[in-house]
Motif scaffolding. Structure first.
Motif, PDB file in Angstrom:
ATOM      1  N   ILE A 176     -70.072 -38.321 -23.620  1.00 41.46           N
ATOM      2  CA  ILE A 176     -69.301 -37.554 -24.608  1.00 41.46           C
ATOM      3  C   ILE A 176     -69.392 -38.245 -25.965  1.00 41.46           C
ATOM      4  CG2 ILE A 176     -66.987 -36.747 -25.259  1.00 41.46           C
ATOM      5  CD1 ILE A 176     -66.366 -36.623 -22.235  1.00 41.46           C
ATOM      6  N   SER A 276     -61.966 -39.957 -26.125  1.00 39.63           N
ATOM      7  CA  SER A 276     -62.485 -38.820 -26.896  1.00 39.63           C
ATOM      8  C   SER A 276     -61.645 -37.552 -26.793  1.00 39.63           C
ATOM      9  CB  SER A 276     -63.920 -38.509 -26.455  1.00 39.63           C
ATOM     10  OG  SER A 276     -63.933 -38.141 -25.091  1.00 39.63           O
ATOM     11  N   THR A 280     -59.534 -33.330 -29.021  1.00 38.42           N
ATOM     12  CA  THR A 280     -59.245 -32.011 -28.460  1.00 38.42           C
ATOM     13  C   THR A 280     -57.745 -31.739 -28.544  1.00 38.42           C
ATOM     14  OG1 THR A 280     -61.032 -32.458 -26.925  1.00 38.42           O
ATOM     15  CG2 THR A 280     -59.678 -30.541 -26.450  1.00 38.42           C
ATOM     16  N   ASP A 364     -65.531 -31.536 -17.560  1.00 42.57           N
ATOM     17  CA  ASP A 364     -65.250 -31.144 -18.944  1.00 42.57           C
ATOM     18  C   ASP A 364     -63.780 -30.740 -19.096  1.00 42.57           C
ATOM     19  OD1 ASP A 364     -66.126 -30.630 -21.598  1.00 42.57           O
ATOM     20  OD2 ASP A 364     -66.137 -28.482 -21.160  1.00 42.57           O
ATOM     21  N   VAL A 365     -63.155 -31.283 -20.122  1.00 43.58           N
ATOM     22  CA  VAL A 365     -61.772 -30.918 -20.425  1.00 43.58           C
ATOM     23  C   VAL A 365     -61.758 -30.278 -21.804  1.00 43.58           C
ATOM     24  CG1 VAL A 365     -59.444 -31.805 -20.863  1.00 43.58           C
ATOM     25  CG2 VAL A 365     -60.797 -32.734 -18.989  1.00 43.58           C
ATOM     26  N   GLY A 366     -61.440 -29.010 -21.851  1.00 44.88           N
ATOM     27  CA  GLY A 366     -61.517 -28.272 -23.112  1.00 44.88           C
ATOM     28  C   GLY A 366     -60.156 -27.946 -23.688  1.00 44.88           C
ATOM     29  N   LEU A 367     -60.190 -27.181 -24.776  1.00 43.36           N
ATOM     30  CA  LEU A 367     -58.964 -26.798 -25.484  1.00 43.36           C
ATOM     31  C   LEU A 367     -57.971 -26.102 -24.564  1.00 43.36           C
ATOM     32  CD1 LEU A 367     -60.819 -25.412 -28.609  1.00 43.36           C
ATOM     33  CD2 LEU A 367     -59.281 -27.374 -28.661  1.00 43.36           C
ATOM     34  N   GLU A 368     -58.505 -25.222 -23.696  1.00 40.44           N
ATOM     35  CA  GLU A 368     -57.593 -24.447 -22.833  1.00 40.44           C
ATOM     36  C   GLU A 368     -56.906 -25.332 -21.797  1.00 40.44           C
ATOM     37  OE1 GLU A 368     -61.768 -24.211 -21.414  1.00 40.44           O
ATOM     38  OE2 GLU A 368     -60.753 -24.080 -23.327  1.00 40.44           O
ATOM     39  N   ASP A 369     -57.623 -26.358 -21.313  1.00 41.70           N
ATOM     40  CA  ASP A 369     -57.010 -27.283 -20.339  1.00 41.70           C
ATOM     41  C   ASP A 369     -55.853 -28.042 -20.981  1.00 41.70           C
ATOM     42  OD1 ASP A 369     -58.990 -26.952 -18.141  1.00 41.70           O
ATOM     43  OD2 ASP A 369     -60.357 -27.786 -19.634  1.00 41.70           O
TER      44      ASP A 369
END
Lengths: 392, 188
Positions: A176, A276, A280, A364-369
C-alpha cells in the motif's frame, strides 16, 4: 529534471522514499537480505551505492538473521548501521533484535509491514511489527511515503540520542505504501547532513584505548539493573522525540507528534489506528462532518514507547471509540486495543470501546468499510466481541 | 475530492501496465498534480491478470485503498474481454478505452455499459507492433487517454517518455515511444 517541472515534489514509492533518506544519511554499513515487500528499499539503495551516491559498505548477508547480526556488530564497533526487512525476515531477525536493543545500539531498520505465514501471504498487515512489540525497539508508523522519508530521518536522531540509545524500526504498510508511487518532498542533502549531524558513539568497540565489553554474561547480579536502564532509555524517547519533531518542523515545515489528532477536539465518535488507513479515515470524517456528525481520528505514529498519557488525554472526552488493529492476537484482543483499554481501567470517565481487527493479509479496506465503523459507533452499536472489518 | 480522477487498468503481468502507471504518476507530478500509482499484485507471474490503479488530483491524496469507482477503465489486454469485470464500479459518466481489433458494435455486447458511459475502441496492439515492433500497447493507450482526458498534459507525458526511455534505452527508442504515444492520441 525536465523543463516542464512545476513542482518540488518527487514521484517516489514508500520503498524509494526510505532509500532516499538512507542515501542522505549515508550510513557506514547497510546489511541486506531481500524479502517482499521490502525489496524496493534495499534495491534502490544498492543502486545508489553502485552509482557512488553513498560511501556505505554494503554487506549482502545470507539471511535476515545474519543481516541483523552484521549491523549489531557494525553498530557496536561504532558505525552508523541500517537494514530493512518484512514479515518472515523480521521473524528470523527476532532473536538478534533483542540483542540490538539490549546492547543499546541505535540501529535504524526500515520495515515494510507484511503478514506472517501460514497461510503464505506477501501482502500488508502489521503482524510482523506486533510480534516484536516487546523487543525494546522504538516503533514508529508512517501513513504515506512522505512520512516514511521524514520518519527515517527523525528516528535516526531519536535512536542516537544519548538519553535514548535504542534501535528504531520505521514502519510502512507493505505494498500500500512500499509499492505506491506518491508525491514526496525531499530536503536538501546539506540540510539533512546538518540535521543528523556526525555520529559520535559513546562506547565504540573499536576504541582500543577505552576497551569495553558487549554482550557479556550478566546473571542475577546485574541483568535486572541493565534491563531497567534499557527501559529508562526507550522511555526517554517520548520526551526526546518532541524536541526532535520541533526541530524537524523548522527545517521541513512538517510538524509531527507521537500521535496525530484529526478533527478530534470536538468529536463524539472516533477511530484509533496506525498506518496508511489513517488517510481513508480522514476522508470519511470530512464527509461525515458535512452531515453534522462529529467524527474524529486518532492516528498512532509512535507505538513504542507507547505514548499512553497523550493518548489518554486525547480520547478522554470521546463518547465511543473503535480501536483498529491490523494484526490479530489469536486468543486475545489486538495489541493496540489492549494498550488503549488499559489506559482507562479504573478511570471514572471512559469512552466506550469497540475492538476491531482489519486488513489481515492485505484485505482492502475502503471508504465504505471505515464509514460502516463510524455508522455503528454513531448508532451506539458497541460490543465486547471483536469486530472483523471486511471479513467475508 | 471532486477533482479526483481515478483510472483502473486491466492488464496481464509483463505487459508494462505498471510502467504506464509510473509514467502517468511522474508526468502528473511534474505537471503540478498530486498522484498515486500502484498495482494489485496477485501471484506475481508473467501473463497473470493484474490491475493498475492511478489517482490524479489537484489536492493531496489520502485514500490509498483500491479504486472501486473509477472515472476511466483501460483494458490493455484484449484477451481479458469477457473474462474479468471490466466495467465493475465504473462511474455513470465514466469512460472505457478498449484495446481491440474489433469494432465498437462487435465488442459492445460483451460490455455491460450504460448509455452515459463512453467506449473508445482502439487497436493499440497493431499500432504498437507497427511503431515499436512489439506489443507494448500501453504507450499507445496512454496517447488515447491523453486525447480523451488531458488531466496530465501532453507536454509533460511526452517529456516523461523522452526522459525515461532515453535514459534506459537510448534516444531512438524514446522517439519511437513518443511516436507510438502520438499515434494513440490520433486514433481516438
Amino acid at each position: 529534471m525536465s523543463s516542464t517541472r512545476k513542482t518540488k515534489y518527487h514521484a517516489l514509492s514508500g520503498g524509494e522514499a526510505a532509500a532516499q533518506a538512507m542515501r542522505q544519511i549515508n550510513p557506514d554499513v547497510v546489511a541486506m537480505y531481500p524479502i517482499t515487500p521490502q525489496t524496493p528499499i534495499i534495491e534502490s539503495f544498492a543502486k545508489m551505492a553502485a552509482n557512488g551516491k553513498v560511501t556505505t559498505s554494503i554487506i549482502n548477508a545470507e539471511s535476515e538473521h545474519s543481516a541483523m547480526s552484521a549491523v549489531v556488530g557494525a553498530s557496536a564497533a561504532g558505525a552508523r548501521a541500517m537494514t530493512a526487512t518484512s514479515s518472515q525476515g523480521l521473524a528470523y531477525m527476532a532473536e538478534v533484535c533483542y540483542i540490538a536493543s539490549g546492547m543499546r545500539l541505535p540501529i535504524i531498520m526500515a520495515v515494510a509491514n507484511r503478514s506472517l505465514s501460514a497461510p503464505l501471504n506477501i501482502h500488508g498487515d502489521q503482524s510482523d511489527a506486533m510480534m516484536l512489540r516487546d523487543s525494546g525497539w522504538i516503533q514508529i508508523f508512517s501513513e504515506n511515503a512522505q512520512e516514511v522519508y521524514d520518519n527515517m530521518l527523525i528516528s535516526l536522531r531519536l535512536a542516537e540520542h544519548p538519553k535514548v540509545l535504542t534501535p528504531a524500526m520505521v514502519m510502512q504498510d507493505g505494498f500500500i505504501t512500499s509499492h505506491a508511487v506518491q508525491n514526496v518532498l525531499k530536503l536538501d542533502d546539506e540540510i539533512v547532513k546538518k540535521f543528523i549531524g556526525e555520529w559520535k558513539p559513546l562506547y565504540p568497540l573499536l576504541d582500543i584505548d577505552h576497551p569495553v565489553t558487549y554482550g557479556g554474561l550478566d546473571l542475577f547480579d546485574y541483568y535486572f539493573e541493565h534491563k531497567r536502564q534499557q527501559i529508562e532509555g526507550i522511555g526517554n524517547a517520548l520526551k526526546v522525540l518532541r524536541a526532535i519533531d520541533s526541530e524537524y518542523a523548522k527545517i521541513s515545515g512538517r510538524k509531527y507528534s507521537c500521535i496525530e489528532e484529526y478533527r478530534l477536539k470536538d468529536a463524539s465518535i472516533a477511530i484509533v489506528l496506525m498506518g496508511s488507513t489513517a488517510g481513508t479515515a480522514k476522508s470519511v470524517i470530512d464527509e461525515l462532518r458535512k452531515k453534522g456528525i462529529k467524527a474524529g481520528l486518532l492516528k498512532i505514529r509512535l507505538f513504542r514507547p507507547f505514548p499512553g498519557e497523550a493518548i489518554k488525554k486525547s480520547l478522554a472526552k470521546i463518547k465511543r471509540v473503535a480501536i483498529l488493529d491490523k494484526a490479530a492476537a489469536p486468543g486475545a484482543s489486538g495489541a493496540l486495543s489492549n494498550e488503549i483499554r488499559a489506559l482507562f481501567a479504573g478511570a471514572k470517565k471512559s469512552p466506550q470501546f469497540q475492538s476491531c481487527i482489519y486488513g489481515l493479509g492485505g484485505r482492502d479496506v475502503g471508504l465504505e468499510d471505515i464509514g460502516k465503523i463510524y455508522a455503528d459507533l454513531q448508532k451506539g452499536k458497541i460490543s465486547d466481541k471483536i469486530k472483523y472489518i471486511g471479513l467475508r | 475530492m471532486e477533482n479526483l480522477f481515478e483510472i483502473r487498468i486491466h492488464s496481464r503481468g509483463g505487459q508494462g501496465a505498471k510502467t504506464i502507471g509510473q509514467i502517468l504518476a511522474e508526468a502528473g507530478i511534474e505537471d503540478g498534480k498530486f498522484v498515486e500509482a500502484f498495482s494489485e499484485y496477485g501471484p506475481e507471474r508473467s501473463g497473470a491478470p493484474m490491475q493498475v490503479f492511478i489517482r490524479i488530483s489537484s489536492e493531496p491524496i489520502r485514500v490509498h485503498s483500491n479504486i472501486k469507482t473509477p472515472d476511466m477503465v483501460i483494458l490493455a489486454d484484449p484477451s481479458l474481454l469477457g473474462m474479468v469485470d471490466i466495467t465493475g464500479g465504473l462511474k455513470k459518466n465514466g469512460t472505457l478505452i478498449i484495446n481491440t481489433d474489433k469494432t465498437l458494435d462487435e465488442i459492445k455486447p460483451k460490455l455491460k455499459t450504460s448509455k452515459s458511459q463512453k467506449i473508445y475502441p482502439i487497436n493499440a496492439t497493431k499500432i504498437a507492433v507497427e511503431v515499436l515492433g512489439k506489443d507494448f500497447s500501453g504507450i499507445v493507450l496512454m496517447g488515447a487517454l491523453n486525447k480523451i482526458n488531458p488531466i496530465v498534459s501532453k507536454e509533460a507525458l511526452e517529456e516523461e517518455l523522452e526522459e525515461i526511455f532515453a535514459r534506459k534505452k537510448g534516444k531512438e527508442v524514446a522517439e519511437k515511444n513518443i511516436l507510438a504515444f502520438r499515434r494513440g492520441y490520433e486514433a481516438v
